[in-house]
Design an enzyme around this catalytic site. Sequence first.
Site, PDB file in Angstrom:
ATOM      1  N   GLY A 257       0.842  -1.188   0.000  1.00 27.54           N
ATOM      2  CA  GLY A 257       0.000   0.000   0.000  1.00 27.54           C
ATOM      3  C   GLY A 257       0.874   1.233   0.000  1.00 27.54           C
ATOM      4  N   GLY A 258       0.308   2.348  -0.358  1.00 25.16           N
ATOM      5  CA  GLY A 258       1.053   3.600  -0.397  1.00 25.16           C
ATOM      6  C   GLY A 258       1.409   4.100   0.991  1.00 25.16           C
ATOM      7  CB  SER A 259       3.569   6.927   1.929  1.00 28.24           C
ATOM      8  OG  SER A 259       3.941   7.612   3.092  1.00 28.24           O
TER       9      SER A 259
ATOM     10  CB  ALA B  48      -2.077   2.959   2.835  1.00 29.00           C
ATOM     11  N   GLY B  49      -1.854   2.983   6.199  1.00 26.83           N
ATOM     12  CA  GLY B  49      -2.245   2.282   7.418  1.00 26.83           C
ATOM     13  C   GLY B  49      -1.664   0.888   7.552  1.00 26.83           C
TER      14      GLY B  49
ATOM     15  CG  ASP C 199       8.633   2.903   6.257  1.00 25.71           C
ATOM     16  OD1 ASP C 199       8.886   3.167   5.060  1.00 25.71           O
ATOM     17  OD2 ASP C 199       7.572   3.226   6.811  1.00 25.71           O
TER      18      ASP C 199
END
Length: 178
Positions: A10-12, A14-15, A37
Amino acid sequence: MTTRMIILNGGSSAGKSGIVRCLQSVLPEPWLAFGVDSLIEAMPLKMQSAEGGIEFDADGGVSIGPEFRALEGAWAEGVVAMARAGARIIIDDVFLGGAAAQERWRSFVGDLDVLWVGVRCDGAVAEGRETARGDRVAGMAAKQAYVVHEGVEYDVEVDTTHKESIECAWAIAAHVVP
């Protein structure tokens, strides 16, 4: 087959990280969590600005160089080796290359049973979270919200736009084969 790995994309903002923590709580067996990360944080700072490393552009774009790709590959192989040795692994990733990024992971996991999970979030909502976090380049969440899912095939998709991490974790956990 028993699920050995859960790979979330998922994108940055996004949870994903919140879902990972909730998965570790709701799944009955212990699962180790690794994220892109933490891979970036483990690299020398010079890799975060070097041409061959990873660069974060002022507009939220991310550029990946060959040195980063090589280290990312070594990291992925190591994580997969742990799964082959019996560990249960959750990966928190951002498929900047969409389907090509998934294919790289497929080449590493081979015949392991993997649950592929798409973590979606409306770009504006992700952007608001990004601003609140204050630890991301502005614009990254909006740029990544949709492009990371292009051409990617999932077993399960969750949307954090209006759902809490724990709800998403339970939905994912229902697809894990013990």
